[in-house]
Scaffold this motif. Structure first.
Motif, PDB file in Angstrom:
ATOM      1  N   VAL A  25       0.829  -1.209   0.000  1.00 24.82           N
ATOM      2  CA  VAL A  25       0.000   0.000   0.000  1.00 24.82           C
ATOM      3  C   VAL A  25       0.862   1.258   0.000  1.00 24.82           C
ATOM      4  O   VAL A  25       0.623   2.197  -0.771  1.00 24.82           O
ATOM      5  N   PHE A  26       1.869   1.287   0.853  1.00 23.69           N
ATOM      6  CA  PHE A  26       2.702   2.485   0.937  1.00 23.69           C
ATOM      7  C   PHE A  26       3.586   2.652  -0.298  1.00 23.69           C
ATOM      8  O   PHE A  26       3.896   3.778  -0.699  1.00 23.69           O
ATOM      9  N   ALA A  27       3.978   1.547  -0.917  1.00 26.82           N
ATOM     10  CA  ALA A  27       4.719   1.643  -2.180  1.00 26.82           C
ATOM     11  C   ALA A  27       3.826   2.231  -3.269  1.00 26.82           C
ATOM     12  O   ALA A  27       4.277   3.043  -4.095  1.00 26.82           O
ATOM     13  N   LYS A  28       2.566   1.853  -3.258  1.00 24.10           N
ATOM     14  CA  LYS A  28       1.612   2.415  -4.222  1.00 24.10           C
ATOM     15  C   LYS A  28       1.414   3.911  -3.961  1.00 24.10           C
ATOM     16  O   LYS A  28       1.314   4.706  -4.903  1.00 24.10           O
ATOM     17  N   LEU A  29       1.387   4.301  -2.699  1.00 16.58           N
ATOM     18  CA  LEU A  29       1.309   5.719  -2.357  1.00 16.58           C
ATOM     19  C   LEU A  29       2.521   6.466  -2.893  1.00 16.58           C
ATOM     20  O   LEU A  29       2.403   7.568  -3.445  1.00 16.58           O
ATOM     21  N   GLY A  30       3.712   5.865  -2.765  1.00 19.64           N
ATOM     22  CA  GLY A  30       4.919   6.486  -3.286  1.00 19.64           C
ATOM     23  C   GLY A  30       4.842   6.717  -4.780  1.00 19.64           C
ATOM     24  O   GLY A  30       5.239   7.770  -5.282  1.00 19.64           O
TER      25      GLY A  30
ATOM     26  N   GLU B  52      -6.954   3.975   2.640  1.00 21.42           N
ATOM     27  CA  GLU B  52      -8.195   3.263   2.938  1.00 21.42           C
ATOM     28  C   GLU B  52      -8.876   2.761   1.668  1.00 21.42           C
ATOM     29  O   GLU B  52      -9.505   1.703   1.674  1.00 21.42           O
ATOM     30  N   TYR B  53      -8.748   3.508   0.601  1.00 20.60           N
ATOM     31  CA  TYR B  53      -9.344   3.066  -0.660  1.00 20.60           C
ATOM     32  C   TYR B  53      -8.572   1.878  -1.229  1.00 20.60           C
ATOM     33  O   TYR B  53      -9.172   0.919  -1.738  1.00 20.60           O
TER      34      TYR B  53
ATOM     35  N   PRO C 277      -9.210  -1.381   2.331  1.00 25.01           N
ATOM     36  CA  PRO C 277     -10.226  -0.933   3.286  1.00 25.01           C
ATOM     37  C   PRO C 277      -9.927  -1.292   4.742  1.00 25.01           C
ATOM     38  O   PRO C 277     -10.519  -0.697   5.651  1.00 25.01           O
ATOM     39  N   GLU C 278      -9.016  -2.231   4.981  1.00 20.15           N
ATOM     40  CA  GLU C 278      -8.673  -2.580   6.364  1.00 20.15           C
ATOM     41  C   GLU C 278      -8.044  -1.396   7.106  1.00 20.15           C
ATOM     42  O   GLU C 278      -8.043  -1.361   8.337  1.00 20.15           O
ATOM     43  N   PHE C 279      -7.522  -0.440   6.371  1.00 20.39           N
ATOM     44  CA  PHE C 279      -6.948   0.739   7.021  1.00 20.39           C
ATOM     45  C   PHE C 279      -8.023   1.611   7.677  1.00 20.39           C
ATOM     46  O   PHE C 279      -7.712   2.440   8.532  1.00 20.39           O
ATOM     47  N   LYS C 280      -9.273   1.450   7.279  1.00 22.54           N
ATOM     48  CA  LYS C 280     -10.329   2.304   7.817  1.00 22.54           C
ATOM     49  C   LYS C 280     -10.455   2.178   9.329  1.00 22.54           C
ATOM     50  O   LYS C 280     -10.774   3.148  10.014  1.00 22.54           O
ATOM     51  N   GLU C 281     -10.217   0.987   9.846  1.00 16.55           N
ATOM     52  CA  GLU C 281     -10.316   0.786  11.291  1.00 16.55           C
ATOM     53  C   GLU C 281      -8.989   1.057  12.002  1.00 16.55           C
ATOM     54  O   GLU C 281      -8.902   0.953  13.218  1.00 16.55           O
TER      55      GLU C 281
END
Length: 353
Positions: free
Chosen positions: A9-14, A140-141, A144-148
């Motif tokens: 996820v964070f690599a995708k953010l990068g 979160e998108y 979705p597990e990041f939502k909590e």
């Protein structure tokens, strides 16, 4: 969600953040992430100075660019490979009290809590509260597990198990009083310095200029003081710094320059200045905006030994001499994921709470 998924996820953010660079802002494709988030990020970048006058567009883009490079898959794997992650642990709620002196200054703590598998309760500074919620929506998108796992609050912190708090020397005492009974990392004021030998090239001194002027000198990794040998030729430094002269055209910086210069002159302090930065001989580490303190030294060895005794006041030391504890000139504003603020291993702390 396991470590591999969190890294993904964070690599995708990068990858997403690479579209916002100091060279240009350009949407590289019409992916669903760009459809949902690109315009929102661009609008917030363009409006950042409305909420914080120090967050001009070049500095915001510089922060985005720096994080886009740090959040590569290679870097994230290299960083996390040095630790043992126990995916069976019960996640803790970690409160983060963030500073707001430079764009996304609290992001590393935010990243560290989430990459460790814990939940984050973020209390942002009013000076920098618009970018991180956007990033959270992106995460979160994607998963979705990041939502909590992500909560933002402006009220009193409650229901937390550990604290990471960053502030001034005064607020650090407050933090110690209120959060001392919890596992914690509490940070206070630190400054960065540079040691010059007189052998630096023009290019290296221009790199020092980046260390000094980036984020208007407001970051803890901004060089606020230099140490120079006796009989140092300051003309070399002034010539190299001239490429940054446009900074005086930014009104908030100009106002600070004029004010501090007036104070120094009325106090009969001896100054060296070039119209956009003042050099003042001073033993302190923390210099005002538009001012660079300097101090002479006789022995490089004696100086480094003395600075070692004051390491709790220093964020990093820029110097091109070969020393594992030094950062190269021009690199103070580009920390790696494993370059921890105040030298405290945040991830190690989080994995053991």
């Amino acid at each position: 969600m396991n470590l591999e998924q969190r890294i993904e996820v964070f690599a995708k953010l990068g990858e997403f953040l690479k579209q916002f660079s100091t060279l240009k802002i350009e949407k590289v494709n019409d992916s669903e992430f760009n459809t949902l988030f690109f315009d929102a990020f661009e609008m917030q970048i363009n409006r950042a100075h409305e909420f914080n006058g120090w967050f001009n567009k070049p500095n915001v883009l510089k922060a985005f660019e720096s994080w886009s490079k740090a959040l590569s898959l290679e870097n994230l794997k290299k960083w996390t490979s040095n630790y043992t992650f126990n995916e069976a642990i019960t996640p803790k709620n970690v409160a983060i009290i963030m500073a707001g002196n430079i764009p996304l200054v609290g992001f590393h703590d935010f990243l560290s809590v989430l990459i460790s598998g814990h939940h984050v309760i973020a209390k942002q500074s009013s000076n920098d509260k618009h970018f991180l919620p956007l990033i959270a929506k992106f995460l979160e998108y994607y998963n979705p597990e990041f939502k909590e796992k992500i909560t933002f609050t402006e009220g009193k912190l409650t229901d937390f198990d550990a604290v990471i708090a960053t502030g001034s020397n005064n607020t650090a005492r407050y933090f110690e009083h209120y959060f001392g009974k919890y596992p914690n990392i509490i940070r206070n004021n630190r400054n960065s310095i540079a040691i010059l030998t007189g052998k630096e090239t023009q290019e290296e001194l221009e790199g020092l200029g980046e260390d000094i002027f980036q984020y208007f000198g407001l970051g803890c990794r901004s060089v606020s003081k230099i140490y120079v040998p006796k009989d140092y030729n300051f003309e070399l430094l002034f010539n190299a710094l001239y490429k940054f002269n446009d900074i005086i055209n930014y009104k908030k910086y100009e106002n600070n320059y004029d004010y501090n210069k007036a104070v120094y002159l009325m106090s009969l302090f001896k100054l060296q200045e070039n119209g956009f930065i003042m050099l003042k001989e001073d033993e302190s580490f923390a210099s005002p905006i538009a001012t660079l303190f300097y101090e002479y030294y006789d022995s490089f060895k004696n100086l480094t030994e003395r600075l070692a005794t004051e390491k709790d006041k220093i964020q990093c030391i820029a110097c091109n001499e070969n020393n594992v504890n030094f950062v190269k000139l021009g690199q103070t504003q580009h920390p790696e994921l494993w370059d921890y603020a105040d030298g405290i291993d945040t991830l190690e702390f989080l994995l053991n709470i």
